[in-house]
Design a protein around this motif. Sequence first.
Motif, PDB file in Angstrom:
ATOM      1  N   ARG A   1       0.789  -1.192   0.019  1.00 53.20           N
ATOM      2  CA  ARG A   1      -0.043   0.105  -0.012  1.00 53.20           C
ATOM      3  C   ARG A   1       0.835   1.314  -0.037  1.00 53.20           C
ATOM      4  O   ARG A   1       0.175   2.341  -0.509  1.00 53.20           O
ATOM      5  N   LEU A   2       2.048   1.077   0.667  1.00 54.01           N
ATOM      6  CA  LEU A   2       2.937   2.339   0.724  1.00 54.01           C
ATOM      7  C   LEU A   2       3.722   2.620  -0.473  1.00 54.01           C
ATOM      8  O   LEU A   2       4.308   3.638  -0.747  1.00 54.01           O
ATOM      9  N   THR A   3       4.066   1.467  -1.286  1.00 52.24           N
ATOM     10  CA  THR A   3       5.140   1.615  -2.363  1.00 52.24           C
ATOM     11  C   THR A   3       4.340   1.384  -3.680  1.00 52.24           C
ATOM     12  O   THR A   3       3.200   0.976  -3.666  1.00 52.24           O
ATOM     13  N   GLY A   4       5.411   1.699  -4.544  1.00 52.63           N
ATOM     14  CA  GLY A   4       4.686   1.775  -6.049  1.00 52.63           C
ATOM     15  C   GLY A   4       5.859   1.594  -7.045  1.00 52.63           C
ATOM     16  O   GLY A   4       6.766   1.528  -6.562  1.00 52.63           O
ATOM     17  N   PRO A   5       5.349   1.597  -8.464  1.00 54.49           N
ATOM     18  CA  PRO A   5       6.425   1.475  -9.425  1.00 54.49           C
ATOM     19  C   PRO A   5       7.700   2.473  -9.253  1.00 54.49           C
ATOM     20  O   PRO A   5       8.494   2.339  -9.827  1.00 54.49           O
ATOM     21  N   ASP A   6       7.430   3.887  -8.977  1.00 54.21           N
ATOM     22  CA  ASP A   6       8.314   4.782  -8.891  1.00 54.21           C
ATOM     23  C   ASP A   6       9.148   4.741  -7.529  1.00 54.21           C
ATOM     24  O   ASP A   6      10.022   5.621  -7.350  1.00 54.21           O
ATOM     25  N   THR A   7       8.800   3.903  -6.593  1.00 51.53           N
ATOM     26  CA  THR A   7       9.650   3.798  -5.434  1.00 51.53           C
ATOM     27  C   THR A   7      11.036   3.311  -5.570  1.00 51.53           C
ATOM     28  O   THR A   7      11.258   2.243  -6.140  1.00 51.53           O
ATOM     29  N   ARG A   8      11.900   4.104  -5.013  1.00 51.03           N
ATOM     30  CA  ARG A   8      13.280   3.521  -5.312  1.00 51.03           C
ATOM     31  C   ARG A   8      13.982   3.428  -3.955  1.00 51.03           C
ATOM     32  O   ARG A   8      15.270   2.919  -4.054  1.00 51.03           O
ATOM     33  N   GLY A   9      13.580   3.579  -2.713  1.00 46.07           N
ATOM     34  CA  GLY A   9      13.931   3.234  -1.655  1.00 46.07           C
ATOM     35  C   GLY A   9      12.837   3.268  -0.718  1.00 46.07           C
ATOM     36  O   GLY A   9      11.774   4.012  -0.724  1.00 46.07           O
ATOM     37  N   VAL A  10      13.208   2.610   0.568  1.00 41.36           N
ATOM     38  CA  VAL A  10      12.213   2.629   1.784  1.00 41.36           C
ATOM     39  C   VAL A  10      13.129   2.522   3.051  1.00 41.36           C
ATOM     40  O   VAL A  10      14.016   1.835   3.403  1.00 41.36           O
ATOM     41  N   VAL A  11      12.507   3.498   3.911  1.00 36.28           N
ATOM     42  CA  VAL A  11      12.949   3.518   5.352  1.00 36.28           C
ATOM     43  C   VAL A  11      12.141   2.904   6.143  1.00 36.28           C
ATOM     44  O   VAL A  11      10.718   3.430   6.279  1.00 36.28           O
ATOM     45  N   VAL A  12      12.513   2.171   6.948  1.00 43.26           N
ATOM     46  CA  VAL A  12      11.674   1.358   7.830  1.00 43.26           C
ATOM     47  C   VAL A  12      11.857   2.018   9.394  1.00 43.26           C
ATOM     48  O   VAL A  12      12.853   2.171   9.742  1.00 43.26           O
ATOM     49  N   ALA A  13      10.790   2.551   9.634  1.00 45.76           N
ATOM     50  CA  ALA A  13      11.009   3.153  11.183  1.00 45.76           C
ATOM     51  C   ALA A  13      10.606   2.114  11.909  1.00 45.76           C
ATOM     52  O   ALA A  13       9.164   2.012  12.547  1.00 45.76           O
ATOM     53  N   GLY A  14      11.636   1.271  12.512  1.00 48.88           N
ATOM     54  CA  GLY A  14      11.464   0.268  13.116  1.00 48.88           C
ATOM     55  C   GLY A  14      11.445   0.192  14.727  1.00 48.88           C
ATOM     56  O   GLY A  14      11.481   1.318  15.170  1.00 48.88           O
ATOM     57  N   VAL A  15      10.641  -0.712  15.348  1.00 50.55           N
ATOM     58  CA  VAL A  15      10.681  -0.712  16.833  1.00 50.55           C
ATOM     59  C   VAL A  15      12.026  -1.266  17.242  1.00 50.55           C
ATOM     60  O   VAL A  15      12.948  -1.725  16.710  1.00 50.55           O
ATOM     61  N   GLY A  16      12.383  -0.790  18.472  1.00 53.21           N
ATOM     62  CA  GLY A  16      13.639  -1.014  19.085  1.00 53.21           C
ATOM     63  C   GLY A  16      14.834  -0.938  18.146  1.00 53.21           C
ATOM     64  O   GLY A  16      14.979   0.117  17.696  1.00 53.21           O
ATOM     65  N   GLU A  17      15.691  -1.776  18.023  1.00 49.80           N
ATOM     66  CA  GLU A  17      17.219  -1.785  17.115  1.00 49.80           C
ATOM     67  C   GLU A  17      16.739  -1.805  15.613  1.00 49.80           C
ATOM     68  O   GLU A  17      17.137  -2.838  15.148  1.00 49.80           O
ATOM     69  N   GLY A  18      15.352  -1.339  15.112  1.00 53.21           N
ATOM     70  CA  GLY A  18      15.249  -1.127  13.821  1.00 53.21           C
ATOM     71  C   GLY A  18      14.530  -2.600  13.529  1.00 53.21           C
ATOM     72  O   GLY A  18      14.583  -3.068  12.253  1.00 53.21           O
ATOM     73  N   ASN A  19      13.887  -3.237  14.396  1.00 50.94           N
ATOM     74  CA  ASN A  19      13.147  -4.264  14.233  1.00 50.94           C
ATOM     75  C   ASN A  19      11.915  -4.335  13.656  1.00 50.94           C
ATOM     76  O   ASN A  19      11.387  -3.078  13.631  1.00 50.94           O
ATOM     77  N   MET A  20      11.323  -5.500  13.087  1.00 53.11           N
ATOM     78  CA  MET A  20      10.070  -5.433  12.549  1.00 53.11           C
ATOM     79  C   MET A  20       9.484  -6.787  12.584  1.00 53.11           C
ATOM     80  O   MET A  20      10.223  -7.908  12.765  1.00 53.11           O
ATOM     81  N   PRO A  21       8.081  -6.857  12.338  1.00 51.42           N
ATOM     82  CA  PRO A  21       7.633  -8.480  12.558  1.00 51.42           C
ATOM     83  C   PRO A  21       8.126  -9.094  11.367  1.00 51.42           C
ATOM     84  O   PRO A  21       8.373  -8.706  10.161  1.00 51.42           O
ATOM     85  N   ASP A  22       8.383 -10.397  11.567  1.00 54.51           N
ATOM     86  CA  ASP A  22       9.118 -11.200  10.661  1.00 54.51           C
ATOM     87  C   ASP A  22       8.285 -11.398   9.250  1.00 54.51           C
ATOM     88  O   ASP A  22       8.872 -11.330   8.158  1.00 54.51           O
ATOM     89  N   PRO A  23       6.951 -11.358   9.195  1.00 53.98           N
ATOM     90  CA  PRO A  23       6.489 -11.514   8.166  1.00 53.98           C
ATOM     91  C   PRO A  23       6.506 -10.306   7.059  1.00 53.98           C
ATOM     92  O   PRO A  23       6.400 -10.431   5.712  1.00 53.98           O
TER      93      PRO A  23
END
Length: 326
Positions: free
Chosen positions: A231-253
Amino acid sequence: MKNPCIRVLATGGTIAGKAGSATRHAYVPGQIGIDDLLAAAAALDMGAALSGVQIANIGSEDIGPAVWAPLHAAIMAAIGDSAVDGIVVTHGTDTVEETALLLDLTLPTAKPVVMVGAMRPADAVGSDGLRNLANAVRVAGNPDAAGRGVLVVMGDRVFAARDVRKVRTRGTDAFRGFPRESIGLVTPSALDWFGAPWRTGDAARFDWPREWPEVPILPIWAGIEPEYVGRLTGPDTRGVVVAGVGEGNMPDPLRQPLRELVARGVAVVRASRIDEGLVDREPEDDANGFLAARALNPPKARILLQLLLASGVSDRAAMQAEFDRR
């Protein structure tokens, strides 16, 4: 000794804001023009010759490439003007850390460039704007400021652009540095540095970008579903910054759709939503193709990633080295 000549470039913000009452909480930023601001500054006898240019007069939540481009050009013109000893940029506090890092990465260190704002509008009880401006002028007029990159002056403290971040929405002590704290203390009458300049004579690290690559920030929260990446990205997306929890963590899925983006050539950076979040590389980063933001928070990591992509840097090791040096 001749007073330093300081060019003040105004973009608006609370330092140029008015509430219409000394006690009202609500106010409108960007109401005072550069001529009136300099007239108020002249009454303080700052020990410097000030000249000004109005670049914009808006709240910094509205600042972006349309303002950054003329601001950068005006700073470059002031750096090239032999009559100018230092540059002060008045700016709203909401996004000053992003503008500061962008300028720090795209300007040479030949002359001091100091950003300054205020937490209280000009007509509020206890307004901090003119004191902050006087402090910024003192820093910009100091030759030792030139080798420290772009600086931010708030609350009698001097911060490096790489470290500064806004940490409070109220009060005048609203900024902090991470992982390095303030690099100096300043008042209208005194300036003390905590160390020697570290970028003396440096050229700009990046050219001014001809384009601004699309790089969204993906916030992580408990219960986020993998479909949100699409939903956040599209064909023109060239990069993504993940504002993760803790030390840049994210749910595994979430890792699988992000790995698919990497396979398409999209750069993925893990940052942290934590205020003092240091994100080191983890063993899985090599396999996933992810980058680690180190000490840069998500908005700053986005700025650096945009500059890297706009400069044609795509090698992950080279990109990681740029994040590691901040």
